[in-house]
Design an enzyme around this catalytic site. Structure first.
Site, PDB file in Angstrom:
ATOM      1  N   HIS B 105       4.839   7.616  -0.072  1.00 42.45           N
ATOM      2  CA  HIS B 105       5.194   8.510  -1.179  1.00 42.45           C
ATOM      3  C   HIS B 105       4.301   9.753  -1.177  1.00 42.45           C
ATOM      4  CE1 HIS B 105       7.342   5.304  -3.853  1.00 42.45           C
ATOM      5  NE2 HIS B 105       8.210   6.015  -3.154  1.00 42.45           N
ATOM      6  N   HIS B 108       0.782   9.924  -2.224  1.00 43.73           N
ATOM      7  CA  HIS B 108      -0.180   9.202  -1.390  1.00 43.73           C
ATOM      8  C   HIS B 108      -0.360   9.843  -0.008  1.00 43.73           C
ATOM      9  CE1 HIS B 108      -0.767   5.680  -4.070  1.00 43.73           C
ATOM     10  NE2 HIS B 108       0.313   6.210  -4.598  1.00 43.73           N
ATOM     11  N   ASP B 193       0.123   1.174  -4.679  1.00 48.50           N
ATOM     12  CA  ASP B 193       1.202   1.008  -5.665  1.00 48.50           C
ATOM     13  C   ASP B 193       1.950  -0.273  -5.314  1.00 48.50           C
ATOM     14  OD1 ASP B 193       0.489   3.439  -6.677  1.00 48.50           O
ATOM     15  OD2 ASP B 193       2.288   4.500  -6.029  1.00 48.50           O
ATOM     16  N   ASP B 225      -3.333  -0.543  -9.303  1.00 50.12           N
ATOM     17  CA  ASP B 225      -2.296   0.361  -9.836  1.00 50.12           C
ATOM     18  C   ASP B 225      -2.071   0.152 -11.339  1.00 50.12           C
ATOM     19  OD1 ASP B 225       0.056   1.816 -10.242  1.00 50.12           O
ATOM     20  OD2 ASP B 225       1.337   0.451  -9.090  1.00 50.12           O
ATOM     21  N   SER B 263      13.012   8.516  -0.917  1.00 46.02           N
ATOM     22  CA  SER B 263      12.116   7.577  -0.246  1.00 46.02           C
ATOM     23  C   SER B 263      12.499   6.115  -0.452  1.00 46.02           C
ATOM     24  CB  SER B 263      10.690   7.801  -0.745  1.00 46.02           C
ATOM     25  OG  SER B 263      10.650   7.628  -2.142  1.00 46.02           O
ATOM     26  N   ASN B 264      13.404   5.839  -1.391  1.00 47.66           N
ATOM     27  CA  ASN B 264      13.718   4.450  -1.680  1.00 47.66           C
ATOM     28  C   ASN B 264      14.775   3.907  -0.722  1.00 47.66           C
ATOM     29  OD1 ASN B 264      14.192   1.935  -2.755  1.00 47.66           O
ATOM     30  ND2 ASN B 264      13.942   2.619  -4.862  1.00 47.66           N
ATOM     31  N   VAL B 395      15.367   0.337 -11.117  1.00 50.51           N
ATOM     32  CA  VAL B 395      14.194  -0.446 -11.521  1.00 50.51           C
ATOM     33  C   VAL B 395      12.960   0.290 -11.037  1.00 50.51           C
ATOM     34  CG1 VAL B 395      15.323  -2.713 -11.507  1.00 50.51           C
ATOM     35  CG2 VAL B 395      14.275  -1.837  -9.405  1.00 50.51           C
ATOM     36  N   GLY B 397       9.103   0.772  -9.465  1.00 53.36           N
ATOM     37  CA  GLY B 397       8.417   0.249  -8.292  1.00 53.36           C
ATOM     38  C   GLY B 397       7.021  -0.244  -8.613  1.00 53.36           C
ATOM     39  N   HIS B 398       6.680  -0.246  -9.894  1.00 52.33           N
ATOM     40  CA  HIS B 398       5.305  -0.592 -10.282  1.00 52.33           C
ATOM     41  C   HIS B 398       5.261  -1.878 -11.108  1.00 52.33           C
ATOM     42  CE1 HIS B 398       3.657   3.270  -8.908  1.00 52.33           C
ATOM     43  NE2 HIS B 398       4.831   3.766  -9.289  1.00 52.33           N
ATOM     44  N   HIS B 420      -4.857   4.963 -10.529  1.00 48.33           N
ATOM     45  CA  HIS B 420      -3.477   5.487 -10.634  1.00 48.33           C
ATOM     46  C   HIS B 420      -2.999   5.504 -12.070  1.00 48.33           C
ATOM     47  CE1 HIS B 420      -2.616   4.050  -6.257  1.00 48.33           C
ATOM     48  NE2 HIS B 420      -3.645   4.862  -6.350  1.00 48.33           N
TER      49      HIS B 420
END
Lengths: 585, 585
Positions: B105, B108, B193, B225, B263-264, B395, B397-398, B420
C-alpha cells in the site's frame, strides 16, 4: 374538493386584528378552477444540502417558505456563506405576501437578512423561530424595519386567494412546523424538516392527526424532507439520548463538558436535567450557545432550576464534580469554543486530566477531520472523550424511511416532490414513495429554478426562472463569482509570479526590471537560480519583441506568460499564476 | 531468553547464496546483554494516518520497516504527497541494512522513490509487494539502480547482529506480512497492517501459530496496527463481500461497473469470479487498476479464465449484460476513471440507464463529499448506484478490537507501542491492551521522531531525532514549506492586490503608476470605484513619504500595505495579500 380553512386561528396577512376563529371560514366558488394552476418554484434546497427556499405562486400571490443559507463547499475559497439567487422574487416583489418559516435552523432562516435588505416583507414563524431570527436581524441592524409576525402551530394566515397553515412537527430544534398552503385548487403541503418523535422532550407531539385530516381533505401536492431517505427504519426519539447522557454523567469523576448543536434546545434541556440530577451547575460557552440558552430561557423553551446556570467565569468556584459546561464546537469548527479549549486557547476553560468531554453530535459530512483533530487534542490533554455513534449520545432530527412512508400514507398527496437533498436523496425518496403507492408519473424530481405547474389533475415543469447561488464574502454579496473563485483556486495550488518591467514607450527599451516576485510558489532563497533563469527568459521575450517591432503589450504579456509557464512547468511541474505588468514612461 | 532464528530460510543480507535452512541457526553468548539496548524510532505513522516508517537500531545496524507516503491534508494547498523527513537516516546511512516492506500500500511504500534517490539500500518484500514497487520505481527511472530482494513469508534475513523474519498476515492487499526483528535482547514484532481473516480468498491463512510461537520465545516489544481500534468486534472476512457481489450481479440487467481500491487484488478476484459465473467479460479502467491487474495476473495473484479479460475498447462489442468494468475512483478522486464516467468525460465508457454501478469501498474520512458528488452524477445519468455500508460490498482490511486482543494474547509482548493511527487511536489501543493484561507502564504512546530505548527489562523515551513531513509538489521535494503554504492559504481566501509604481530615484517622484492589479479579490468591473479609491490611498502614501523625505522603500511598502489593508477591510471585510512593488530608475 372544497378548500375549507378551519384552524384555531385564521390571521389575515399584515393585520393582527384580523385574527378570526374556527367559525369564520371562507368558501370560494368552484368556477374555472379546473383551468387554474399553481406554480411551485424551488429556489434552493434541491440537489444540494442547504439554502432551502420554496416559492408557491397562485395568481397574484406569492408565498415563500423558508429563506436559508448554505455553508460553502471546500472549493469555494474564502466564501463565508451561500444564499439563494432571488432575482425572480425581486422581479415579482409586489406579489409576495410574506416569508413563512418552518423552523429556526440556518439552512432555513440564514439568508433572511440578505433577502430582507432587498425585499422587505413580513416574516411569519413560531415564537422560538422568530426569537432566533430576532438575534440575527439585530446583528444586521434590521430588527426595527422588519415586521415579524408570531404564529402558533394550528394558526392559519389568510391571504387574498391562499391561506397558510402551520402544523406542529418534531425536529432537532423546538417549535418546528410543516406548512400547508390552502389554495382554491387544493392543499400544497411542505413538511419542512421533520422526524416523527412520539416522546418529544417538550411533550408536544407532532400533529399527525392534522396531516391525516389534510390528506382526507385533499392534498394536491406534497414536498417532503429527503435528508435521511437512505436510512432504513426509524429515527430514535430525542429522549433516548437523555438516559445515555445521564449514565455518562453518573460515571464522570471530574468536570463534564458537552458539545452539541446550539439550536438543539431539547438536547440542552436534557443536559441541564442530567446536571441538575447530579447537583452540577451549568455554564455555557460559545456565542451561539449563549444566545440560544438566553433566548430559550426567556421564551420558556428551556426550563432551568434557579441557581443551575452559572457564569463561565465562575466555574472554578465550584468543585470539578459539580460543574457541567455546555459548549459549541461539536462540528470541530476551528474558531469554536471547544476547538479553543482543545488547543489551549480558551480564556476561561483549561482542559485537565479527569475532564469528561461528550461530543453529542455526529460530524456532518465534510467535518470528520476537523472533529477528529479536536478529539486528538482533547485526549492529549488527558481528558476522557466520549463520541461516536455507538454511545447513543446523538440522534438525527430527520425522518428515516419508515417515517417518510408514514407521511406518504397519512397525507396521500396527488403529486409529490422530494425536497431537501442531493440528487441521490431526491431519487431515492421518489423510489420510496412508489413503494407505498405513489404513481411514478405523479412524482417530480425538480431542480432549483424549475417552475412546477400544478393543476387539479396534472403536474409539469413549465419552464425555469433565474436561480443559483450567491456568494457572501465579508461585506460583499455577489461580488465574488466564478472567475474570482477560479483565480483563488489557481493561487491556492501553485501561488503567483508577478513580472514587472518599466519600458520607455518610444523605444520599447526596458529601463527598470524585469523583476520577478513570487508568493506561494517556492522558497525564494532556495530557488534563486530558477528565478534568475526566469528573468533571463523574460528579457529574451522583450528582446525578441523589440526585434520584431512588437509594441503591443497584450502580445508581449501573453508571450511572457507562455514562455515562463513552459519553463517553470518543465523545471518544477507546477503552474503558478503568471501576472506580467508593464509600465510605460 | 535465548534468541533462536529457525525459519524456513535464513538469507544473509545482500547475497542470495547465503540462504540457509532451518538447521543452520545461530546462537550468541548472553554476555553483557543486560546492558544492551535497542532503539526504536518511528519516523512516520504516529499521530497521523499514513507515511508509515519505523527504524529499529541495534549497535551498528539499522533496519527500516516500510517507507510510506501520506496524502495531503486539506490545508496543504497544492501539495501532491507528504513523505517522512529522513534526516536521521541520511546521517546514519552506513548503518542501514535495508528497507523491509510489510505490504504494497502507498502508505507503506509510497516514499520509496524519494528515499532511494537519497539512500540506495536493498529493499525486501514479498513478490506482489515488490511487483508494485517495481512499477513505481520504473516511473522514477530507478528500477535499474535499486536492489529488490524478493522474500517469502517465513523467510528470515540474517544481518550482522539482527535478523529479520517475515510472517504471513492477512490485509486488504495480498502478500502482506508482519515483521519480527530478532535481536540479542529478544524479538521486536511489528504487525504491519493486518486483519485476522480465517477464510482469505487465496486460502493462505495468517500464520497465527508463528505469532504464538514467537510469543513463547519472548517478544520484548510489539508494535501493532491501531487503525480500527475504535471498532468493536471482528472485521468480516473478505470472502463475505463475494456473495453480496454475486447477488448484485444476479439482479443487474445491463452493464455492471465496480469501483474499488486498485490494490485489493482479492476483491478484484471476487469481482472476476462473479463475472465469470454469469458469463460476463471483464474490462479494466483507470491506470492503477490496469497496472495491478497486469501485475496480479503476471505474478499469479489474480486467476482469470482465458477470454475473461477484454480491452476497454471492446466493451461495446458485447451485449450490456455480458460486460463488467472494474474501475478506479471509489474514493471520488476527481481525475479517476469513475469520476470521468460520471461527468461524461470518459473516452471509452458512457454511462447509460440500465447500468449498475457498485462502489465496493467506504469513503476514507475526508472523501465523503467527493464520493457523494459522483453518486449524484451517476444517478442523474439514470444508472443504478449501489453503495454504502448496508450493502455488504466492502470490508475493512484492519483488525477490530477482538482481533487486536487476540494478537496481544498470542504474542504476549513485554512492551507495547501502538502504531498507525492518530492520537485517539493510539490512546485507545493502549487502553485496549490493558484490558487483556498489559501493564500500563509497559506501554509507550510515542510520537514521530521519538527514540524509544528498549532493554530486556525497561522501556523509555530517551530523546528525539529530526522527524516531520516533507512536502512533494510537482518535482519539488521539500522546497515548499510553511511560509509558502501560508501564502497559498492567504491567497486562496481573499486573493492578491499588486501595487506597482516606478519612481525616479533621485527625486522620489512617481513617474509611472501607481497601478493596482488584483486577482482573486473582487470582480474588477464591479469594483472600479473601490480600486480608484485604493489608488488614491497609495498616491497619498507616496506624497506623505516624499514630504517626510522617506526614501526607504521598505518603510514605504509597509505603509502602503497598512493603509490599503485598513481601507479594504473597512470596505469589504476582506484581507487580500498586498504586494507593493517599487521600481527605481
Amino acid at each position: 374538493m372544497p378548500v375549507v380553512v378551519e384552524k384555531k386561528a385564521v390571521i389575515k396577512a399584515n393585520t393582527e386584528k384580523n385574527v378570526k376563529h374556527k367559525s369564520q371560514t371562507r368558501r370560494k366558488s368552484a368556477t374555472k378552477r379546473e383551468k387554474q394552476k399553481i406554480k411551485i418554484i424551488p429556489l434552493g434546497g434541491l440537489n444540494e444540502i442547504g439554502k432551502n427556499m420554496t416559492v408557491i405562486e397562485y395568481k397574484n400571490e406569492i408565498v415563500i417558505i423558508d429563506c436559508g443559507l448554505k455553508f460553502p463547499e471546500e472549493d469555494m475559497f474564502g466564501i463565508d456563506i451561500v444564499i439563494p439567487d432571488i432575482s425572480y422574487l425581486i422581479k415579482n416583489r409586489d406579489k409576495i405576501k410574506g416569508i413563512f418559516l418552518t423552523h429556526g435552523h440556518e439552512d432555513h432562516i440564514g439568508a433572511l437578512p440578505y433577502f430582507l435588505k432587498q425585499i422587505n416583507v413580513p416574516v411569519y414563524g413560531t415564537k422560538l423561530t422568530l426569537g432566533i431570527v430576532e438575534t440575527k436581524l439585530k446583528e444586521h441592524n434590521l430588527l426595527s424595519v422588519v415586521e415579524l409576525k408570531k404564529i402558533q402551530p394550528k394558526d392559519t394566515i389568510k391571504l387574498d386567494t391562499m391561506s397558510v397553515e402551520f402544523i406542529k412537527t418534531t425536529h432537532s430544534i423546538a417549535d418546528a412546523c410543516a406548512i400547508a398552503v390552502h389554495t382554491p385548487l387544493g392543499i400544497i403541503l411542505h413538511t419542512g424538516d421533520f422526524k416523527v418523535d412520539y416522546t418529544p422532550i417538550d411533550g408536544d407531539i407532532m400533529d399527525l392527526p392534522r396531516f391525516a385530516e389534510l390528506g382526507r381533505k385533499g392534498v394536491i401536492m406534497m414536498l417532503a424532507d429527503s435528508t435521511n431517505v437512505e436510512r432504513t427504519g426509524y429515527t430514535l426519539s430525542e429522549r433516548s439520548v437523555g438516559q445515555n447522557l445521564y449514565n455518562l454523567f453518573g460515571k464522570a469523576k471530574g468536570r463534564i463538558l458537552v458539545a452539541t448543536f446550539a439550536s438543539n434546545i431539547h438536547r440542552i434541556q436534557q443536559i441541564v436535567e442530567a446536571a441538575e440530577k447530579y447537583g452540577r451547575r451549568v455554564a455555557v460557552s460559545g456565542r451561539s450557545m449563549e444566545n440560544i440558552v438566553q433566548v430559550g430561557i426567556e421564551l420558556g423553551y428551556l426550563k432551568v432550576e434557579k441557581n443551575t446556570i452559572i457564569s463561565i467565569d465562575d466555574i472554578n468556584k465550584y468543585p470539578n464534580d459539580k460543574v457541567v459546561v455546555i459548549t459549541t464546537g461539536s462540528q470541530g469548527e476551528p474558531m469554536s469554543a471547544l476547538a479553543r479549549m482543545a488547543s489551549g486557547e480558551h480564556k476561561k476553560v483549561t482542559i485537565v486530566p479527569g475532564d469528561t468531554i461528550i461530543i453529542s453530535a455526529n460530524p456532518i459530512p465534510g467535518n470528520e477531520k476537523l472533529v477528529s483533530k479536536i478529539i486528538n487534542l482533547l485526549f492529549k490533554k488527558g481528558a476522557d472523550v466520549v463520541y461516536g455513534p455507538s454511545e447513543g449520545i446523538h440522534v438525527s432530527g430527520h425522518a428515516c424511511q419508515e417515517e417518510l412512508k408514514l407521511m406518504q400514507i397519512l397525507v396521500k398527496p396527488k403529486f409529490f416532490m422530494p425536497v431537501h437533498g442531493e440528487y441521490r436523496h431526491l431519487k431515492q425518496h421518489a423510489e420510496l414513495a412508489q413503494t407505498v403507492g405513489m404513481p411514478k408519473d405523479n412524482i417530480v424530481i425538480g431542480d432549483n429554478g424549475d417552475v412546477i405547474e400544478v393543476t387539479r389533475d396534472s403536474i409539469k415543469k413549465s419552464g425555469t426562472v433565474i436561480s443559483g447561488q450567491v456568494f457572501v464574502d465579508g461585506l460583499g454579496v455577489g461580488d465574488v463569482g466564478n472567475i474570482v473563485l477560479r483565480d483563488r483556486k489557481h493561487l491556492s495550488q501553485d501561488g503567483i509570479l508577478t513580472v514587472v518591467a518599466t519600458i520607455e514607450k518610444e523605444s520599447g527599451t526596458i529601463i527598470a526590471g524585469p523583476d520577478i516576485i513570487s508568493r506561494g510558489f517556492v522558497y525564494v532563497r532556495e530557488s534563486e537560480a530558477l528565478m534568475e533563469d526566469a528573468k533571463d527568459i523574460v528579457k529574451d521575450v522583450f528582446q525578441e519583441c523589440e526585434a520584431k517591432n512588437i509594441s503591443d503589450w497584450a502580445t508581449l504579456k501573453s508571450e511572457i506568460r507562455e514562455k515562463l509557464r513552459a519553463f517553470l512547468y518543465e523545471k518544477t511541474k507546477r503552474k503558478p499564476m503568471i501576472l506580467p505588468i508593464i509600465m510605460e514612461i
